[in-house]
Enzyme design. Structure first.
Site, PDB file in Angstrom:
ATOM      1  N   HIS A 120       0.990  -1.689  -0.414  1.00  0.00           N
ATOM      2  CA  HIS A 120       0.683  -0.389   0.164  1.00  0.00           C
ATOM      3  C   HIS A 120       0.614   1.277  -0.366  1.00  0.00           C
ATOM      4  CE1 HIS A 120      -2.697  -3.010   0.318  1.00  0.00           C
ATOM      5  NE2 HIS A 120      -2.166  -3.191   1.810  1.00  0.00           N
ATOM      6  N   CYS A 153      -7.249  -6.465   5.202  1.00  0.00           N
ATOM      7  CA  CYS A 153      -8.636  -6.179   6.096  1.00  0.00           C
ATOM      8  C   CYS A 153      -9.847  -7.118   5.448  1.00  0.00           C
ATOM      9  CB  CYS A 153      -9.079  -4.876   6.127  1.00  0.00           C
ATOM     10  SG  CYS A 153      -8.812  -4.996   3.481  1.00  0.00           S
ATOM     11  N   PHE A 184     -30.232  17.529  11.802  1.00  0.00           N
ATOM     12  CA  PHE A 184     -31.035  16.977  12.449  1.00  0.00           C
ATOM     13  C   PHE A 184     -32.290  16.329  11.934  1.00  0.00           C
ATOM     14  CE2 PHE A 184     -35.676  16.765  14.231  1.00  0.00           C
ATOM     15  CZ  PHE A 184     -36.044  15.142  14.845  1.00  0.00           C
TER      16      PHE A 184
END
Ligand SMILES: Cc1cc2nc3c(=O)[nH]c(=O)nc-3n(C[C@H](O)[C@H](O)[C@H](O)COP(=O)(O)OP(=O)(O)OC[C@H]3O[C@@H](n4cnc5c(N)ncnc54)[C@H](O)[C@@H]3O)c2cc1C
Ligand SMILES: NC(=O)c1ccc[n+]([C@@H]2O[C@H](COP(=O)([O-])OP(=O)(O)OC[C@H]3O[C@@H](n4cnc5c(N)ncnc54)[C@H](O)[C@@H]3O)[C@@H](O)[C@H]2O)c1
Length: 445
Positions: A10, A42, A426
């Site tokens: 990487h 991963c 919200f």
């Protein structure tokens, strides 16, 4: 200008791409001892645990992609020595051919190696590590054999809990061991780590904490068990996952090193030699949580360090933003994410901190219960300056976006008081009007 990149995973890939994608005329040579590049470790537990169809999608580039960009790339080619004075890299191919590459700039991206304690029995068959793709294949194959019924995983850090889940999904009896009192203690305080401990046990995994491996037991050259400081356990397969150490031997005595042996670099990822950069798991980084040099082995850091080094080699002065060690994990649907320092890690680093905790639901109570979930959050802040130095979250809800915000807060040295009145949107589908981040920050002492 000729740049040699040693290590093409990487960090090396990202440095090479930064150089090759620029409009400058740079000759890039890539050398790696492995036969593959760009493997996303991963994904190992995901394919070993059969949560994804196969491993093919876990590689995101290959040698041909680099050749198409005009780079020279030699895989299965190990760098044996570097003459830093005369700027020459000496390597050897798998077939024994010796290579010499001179350079104007050198990028060391040699990554990390799994910690491998030389316990009695360490040469038995049936012992595994999980770093390379090939090691993932070996574990996958071992789990497929008829006599592999009991799997012991040593280390309940990130790799350990992920592979424990995978082995359990393959129907094995799984035991996981850690020297610490709980799982994931390198990332979370006890109050959060216990959620993972309980989750592992609720899914049939046997947890053994505060227990150190002492000996791999075996018969006829094959592993049959594990002896720890507290007892003896049967094991058909043992997987060692007790952390990584930097692979920084090539720098020999020439380059300055950090306490753990990683190449010590500045904010541009330059080493103590002006012609040499070091990136990814073999090098240090700058922690915005402790405001000092740190070592944190993560692919996310590796990629960004490669970009920064590449830009500086191109002559563009760019400094890395520093890191918080932001991370996340999901095991049997339970998600834990954290950034910066836990209270325990802060104290280990000599910081005097306070914390504010909250437990709430993600959505308002009027939303359907099956879409809603409990969330637990801890924000850690420095007592005197009140700057936020870390945060941890646990939930069955995907709270990962929240931890990105805390990562930025730590990077920017934001105080807990500034967070309290932050404009957070919200909408009932996402959160509550008076949400847990605001509430936690407001109740901070
Ligand atoms: C199972 C597993 C799961 C992981 N999950 C995550 C995750 O979810 N998120 C995350 O951010 N990180 C994760 N990581 C960590 C991540 O994989 C590493 O941080 C990352 O691979 C570091 O990249 P790197 O390029 O610096 O080093 P490495 O990946 O170690 O690559 C170094 C390269 O250098 C080569 N090399 C070494 N010495 C020489 C030499 N002398 N000559 C030639 N070539 C040499 C090696 O062959 C290798 O290709 C995981 C790791 C594992 C093993
Ligand atoms: N989701 C992710 O981001 C992810 C996933 C996998 C790996 N990684 C990274 O890869 C690197 C390596 O992962 P890892 O799981 O090997 O390391 P880790 O640091 O996450 O965990 C190692 C664990 O081993 C334990 N340990 C150490 N010595 C021991 C001993 N002698 N006996 C028993 N237990 C012992 C430690 O207490 C710790 O819990 C880490 O930097 C990690 O962050 C990240």
């Amino acid at each position: 200008m000729k740049v040699v990149v040693v290590g093409t995973n990487h960090a090396g890939i990202s440095a090479a791409n930064t150089l090759l994608d620029s409009d400058q005329d740079v000759e890039v040579t890539l050398l790696d001892r492995n036969s593959n590049l760009s493997y996303l470790g991963c994904g190992t537990a995901l394919w070993v645990g059969r949560q994804i169809d196969g491993y093919e999608g876990l590689f995101y580039t290959n040698a041909a992609d680099f050749e198409a960009k005009g780079a020279k790339i030699s895989l299965e080619t190990e760098v044996k020595e570097i003459d830093f004075e005369n700027k020459v890299v000496y390597a050897e191919t798998k077939s024994g051919e010796k290579l010499e590459e001179n350079y104007d700039k050198l990028v060391l991206a040699t990554g990390s190696l799994p910690i491998a304690p030389k316990l009695p029995g360490h040469d038995l068959d049936g012992l595994h590590f999980l770093k390379l793709f090939q090691e993932g294949q070996a574990v996958d194959k071992a789990l497929a054999t008829d006599d592999a019924n009991v799997v012991c995983v040593i280390g309940a850090g990130y790799i350990g809990v992920e592979i424990a889940e995978a082995a359990a999904r393959r129907g094995k009896e799984v035991h996981i061991f850690d020297a610490e009192a709980h799982s994931l203690m390198n990332y979370y305080d006890e109050d959060f780590a216990v959620a993972m401990d309980e989750n592992l046990r609720a899914n049939g995994i046997h947890t053994h904490f505060g227990e150190l491996a002492e000996e791999y037991l075996g018969e006829n050259g094959k592993v049959t068990g594990l002896k720890t400081t507290k007892g003896e356990y049967k094991a058909d397969v043992i997987i060692n996952c007790i952390g990584f150490r930097p692979n920084a031997g090539l720098g020999a005595d020439h380059l300055e090193k950090f306490v753990n042996g990683a190449y010590l670099v500045d904010r541009t990822f330059k080493t103590s030699d002006d012609a040499v950069y070091a990136v990814g798991d073999c090098a240090t980084n700058y922690s915005n949580a402790v405001n000092d040099t740190a070592y944190i082995a993560l692919a996310s850091n590796a990629v960004r360090s490669g970009i920064v080094a590449g830009q500086n080699i191109l002559g563009n002065h760019v400094e890395g933003a520093g890191i918080q060690g932001s991370n996340g994990i999901e095991i049997f649907g339970l998600k834990l994410v954290s950034t910066g320092l836990s209270v325990r890690a802060a104290e280990k680093n000599g910081l005097k901190v306070k914390y504010t905790d909250i437990e709430d639901t993600q959505l308002p109570g009027f939303m359907p219960a099956d879409e809603n979930a409990e969330v637990k959050l801890r924000i850690v802040y420095e007592e005197e300056s009140r700057r936020i130095v870390g945060a941890q979250m646990v939930s069955h809800y995907d709270v990962s976006m929240g931890i990105h915000m805390f990562s930025l807060a730590v990077q920017e040295q934001l105080t807990i008081d500034k967070l309290a009145l932050l404009d957070l949107f919200f909408l009932p589908h996402f959160n509550q009007p008076y949400n847990y981040i605001t509430k936690a920050a407001l109740k901070a002492e």
